[in-house]
Structures are given as C-alpha cells and as structure tokens.
Motif scaffolding. Structure first.
Motif, mmCIF file in Angstrom:
data_model
loop_
_atom_site.group_PDB
_atom_site.id
_atom_site.type_symbol
_atom_site.label_atom_id
_atom_site.label_comp_id
_atom_site.label_asym_id
_atom_site.label_seq_id
_atom_site.Cartn_x
_atom_site.Cartn_y
_atom_site.Cartn_z
ATOM 1 N N GLN A 56 47.885 46.438 32.699
ATOM 2 C CA GLN A 56 47.814 44.981 32.597
ATOM 3 C C GLN A 56 47.545 44.411 33.993
ATOM 4 O O GLN A 56 48.478 44.231 34.774
ATOM 5 N N PRO A 57 46.288 44.125 34.318
ATOM 6 C CA PRO A 57 45.965 43.625 35.661
ATOM 7 C C PRO A 57 46.362 42.152 35.808
ATOM 8 O O PRO A 57 46.296 41.377 34.860
ATOM 9 N N SER A 58 46.762 41.773 37.026
ATOM 10 C CA SER A 58 47.090 40.373 37.289
ATOM 11 C C SER A 58 45.822 39.530 37.336
ATOM 12 O O SER A 58 45.877 38.317 37.160
ATOM 13 N N ALA A 59 44.673 40.154 37.565
ATOM 14 C CA ALA A 59 43.383 39.453 37.549
ATOM 15 C C ALA A 59 42.279 40.473 37.327
ATOM 16 O O ALA A 59 42.392 41.625 37.749
ATOM 17 N N THR A 60 41.208 40.048 36.642
ATOM 18 C CA THR A 60 40.044 40.918 36.482
ATOM 19 C C THR A 60 38.833 40.343 37.205
ATOM 20 O O THR A 60 37.863 41.052 37.418
ATOM 21 N N GLN A 61 38.878 39.074 37.552
ATOM 22 C CA GLN A 61 37.838 38.420 38.345
ATOM 23 C C GLN A 61 38.498 38.056 39.671
ATOM 24 O O GLN A 61 39.316 37.135 39.731
ATOM 25 N N VAL A 62 38.170 38.765 40.731
ATOM 26 C CA VAL A 62 38.872 38.624 42.000
ATOM 27 C C VAL A 62 37.920 38.065 43.053
ATOM 28 O O VAL A 62 36.847 38.639 43.288
ATOM 29 N N TYR A 63 38.328 36.977 43.678
ATOM 30 C CA TYR A 63 37.563 36.411 44.795
ATOM 31 C C TYR A 63 38.287 36.767 46.081
ATOM 32 O O TYR A 63 39.474 36.497 46.234
ATOM 33 N N VAL A 64 37.545 37.389 47.004
ATOM 34 C CA VAL A 64 38.116 37.765 48.290
ATOM 35 C C VAL A 64 37.347 37.007 49.362
ATOM 36 O O VAL A 64 36.139 37.213 49.523
ATOM 37 N N ASP A 65 38.047 36.149 50.068
ATOM 38 C CA ASP A 65 37.419 35.317 51.080
ATOM 39 C C ASP A 65 36.926 36.164 52.251
ATOM 40 O O ASP A 65 37.305 37.323 52.403
ATOM 41 N N GLU A 66 36.117 35.556 53.100
ATOM 42 C CA GLU A 66 35.549 36.229 54.262
ATOM 43 C C GLU A 66 36.645 36.785 55.165
ATOM 44 O O GLU A 66 37.601 36.087 55.502
ATOM 45 N N GLU A 67 36.520 38.075 55.515
ATOM 46 C CA GLU A 67 37.475 38.755 56.411
ATOM 47 C C GLU A 67 38.923 38.624 55.925
ATOM 48 O O GLU A 67 39.849 38.545 56.725
ATOM 49 N N ALA A 68 39.131 38.620 54.615
ATOM 50 C CA ALA A 68 40.472 38.436 54.043
ATOM 51 C C ALA A 68 40.901 39.675 53.268
ATOM 52 O O ALA A 68 40.110 40.586 53.022
ATOM 53 N N THR A 69 42.164 39.681 52.891
ATOM 54 C CA THR A 69 42.731 40.759 52.062
ATOM 55 C C THR A 69 43.340 40.116 50.827
ATOM 56 O O THR A 69 44.000 39.083 50.922
ATOM 57 N N ARG A 70 43.140 40.750 49.685
ATOM 58 C CA ARG A 70 43.693 40.224 48.436
ATOM 59 C C ARG A 70 44.240 41.381 47.617
ATOM 60 O O ARG A 70 43.576 42.402 47.445
ATOM 61 N N ASP A 71 45.484 41.232 47.134
ATOM 62 C CA ASP A 71 46.122 42.251 46.298
ATOM 63 C C ASP A 71 46.021 41.875 44.830
ATOM 64 O O ASP A 71 46.204 40.707 44.465
ATOM 65 N N VAL A 72 45.767 42.867 43.998
ATOM 66 C CA VAL A 72 45.764 42.702 42.544
ATOM 67 C C VAL A 72 46.721 43.745 41.987
ATOM 68 O O VAL A 72 46.501 44.946 42.154
ATOM 69 N N GLU A 73 47.782 43.281 41.340
ATOM 70 C CA GLU A 73 48.758 44.215 40.775
ATOM 71 C C GLU A 73 48.316 44.654 39.388
ATOM 72 O O GLU A 73 47.927 43.830 38.554
ATOM 73 N N ILE A 74 48.387 45.947 39.166
ATOM 74 C CA ILE A 74 48.083 46.538 37.865
ATOM 75 C C ILE A 74 49.435 46.997 37.307
ATOM 76 O O ILE A 74 50.011 47.971 37.797
ATOM 77 N N THR A 75 49.937 46.305 36.320
ATOM 78 C CA THR A 75 51.244 46.597 35.760
ATOM 79 C C THR A 75 51.132 47.657 34.671
ATOM 80 O O THR A 75 50.308 47.534 33.759
#
Length: 185
Positions: A56-75
């Motif tokens: 169960q992913p927290s998101a399936t469409q992920v936007y990652v800003d310039e030079e950024a880090t983004r976590d998506v939890e897969i439950t």
C-alpha cells in the motif's frame, strides 16, 4: 524502523531513474527515498498485480522538486502473505523506466517478534495495600480530599445563609463518605 531504498533521479542524464539495487527482499514496510540530482521531476510508481495485493504505497504519483529528496512509504500490513513482484519507476512520460523486484516474505527475516517485548511485561505486578483492603496511597488521597471538602463546607456555610448551599455541601460530604466506604470494604 522501515528499510529504506534510495532511488537516484537525474544523476546520469535528464529524467534518469536509478534504484541503488535492482531487488529488495523484505518482511515489512519499506521506504523508497527519491534523491533528485537535477531539475524537478515526476515519478510514477506502477505495481504489478502480485505486489499490489500486499503493498500500500503512500503515493503513486510522486513529484520531486529540484535538488530535493522525497520519501514514499510502502506499507506492508501485518499478517500479510508472501508475495513476489515488481514496481516500475517511470519518468518522462514513459521515456525512462527502472524496475525494482520486490520479494515480501511472510516471516520476519530476523526471526524475532513483530513488536519487541521486555521480559518484565510477564511479571506479576504487586500493589501495597493496607489491612483495610484499600491502597495506602488511596487512603491518603481520600483523607486529603475529605479534609478539603470539610474546609470548603465550613467556609461556604460561614459565608452564606442559603439552604441550597447547605444541601449541596451535605450531598458532597455524603459522596466522600460513600467513596471511603467503597475504598475500605
């Protein structure tokens, strides 16, 4: 703490998507950490049918800003069955794609329980009681409360001549007496 798998974006070329490893074996939830080394980017996560049944992913469409880090939890819920599948990580409207093979095991890899439990949890807890059956701390609190009620009643009766106030104070004293009786019987 969930396992974390880093996925690099825009590292070699624009819209490049590259997981640090090609496969992951896990027995619990995990995190996909998207590290963007360039311009802003959308990443689409597509789970195959087998993995989609337990993940169960927290998101399936992920936007990652310039030079950024983004976590998506897969439950991965407790009591899940084993599953073997993949998740496709797609960028640039399908121009770039990487596949992450995921094996979800039913049993913990470390063999331990799902929640760490201290051995003292199984030990019987004892409470000090006085000979009357109530707890010593409860008796002390009751005496302090009764003293406070008596002082408040005396002040209220000295200040007011109202019959309603007198009846209220007597009802409060009766409640304290009932509590004392129930505590020590």
């Amino acid at each position: 703490m969930p396992e974390t798998l880093t996925v690099h974006l825009n590292r070699e070329e624009p819209r490049d998507v590259a997981p640090e490893v090609a496969s992951l074996e896990t027995d619990r939830s995990f995190v996909l950490r998207f590290v963007n080394h360039g311009g802003p980017l959308h990443v689409h996560l597509h789970f195959d049918e087998a993995l989609d049944a337990v993940a169960q992913p927290s998101a399936t469409q992920v936007y990652v800003d310039e030079e950024a880090t983004r976590d998506v939890e897969i439950t991965i819920p407790l009591g899940h069955g084993p599953a073997k599948g993949y998740v496709d990580l797609v960028t640039g409207y399908g121009a770039q794609e990487a596949r992450l093979n995921v094996t979800v095991t039913a049993e913990r890899k470390d063999g331990g329980p799902e929640v760490a439990v201290d051995e003292t949890l199984a030990e019987k807890q004892t409470v000090e009681t006085d000979p009357g059956g109530g707890t010593a701390e409860g008796a002390r609190n009751l005496v302090l409360a009764a003293g406070g009620v008596v002082v408040a009643a005396a002040v209220a009766l000295a200040v007011s001549d109202s019959l309603a106030l007198v009846v209220g104070v007597l009802a409060l004293l009766a409640g304290v007496a009932a509590a004392a009786y129930l505590l020590f019987v």
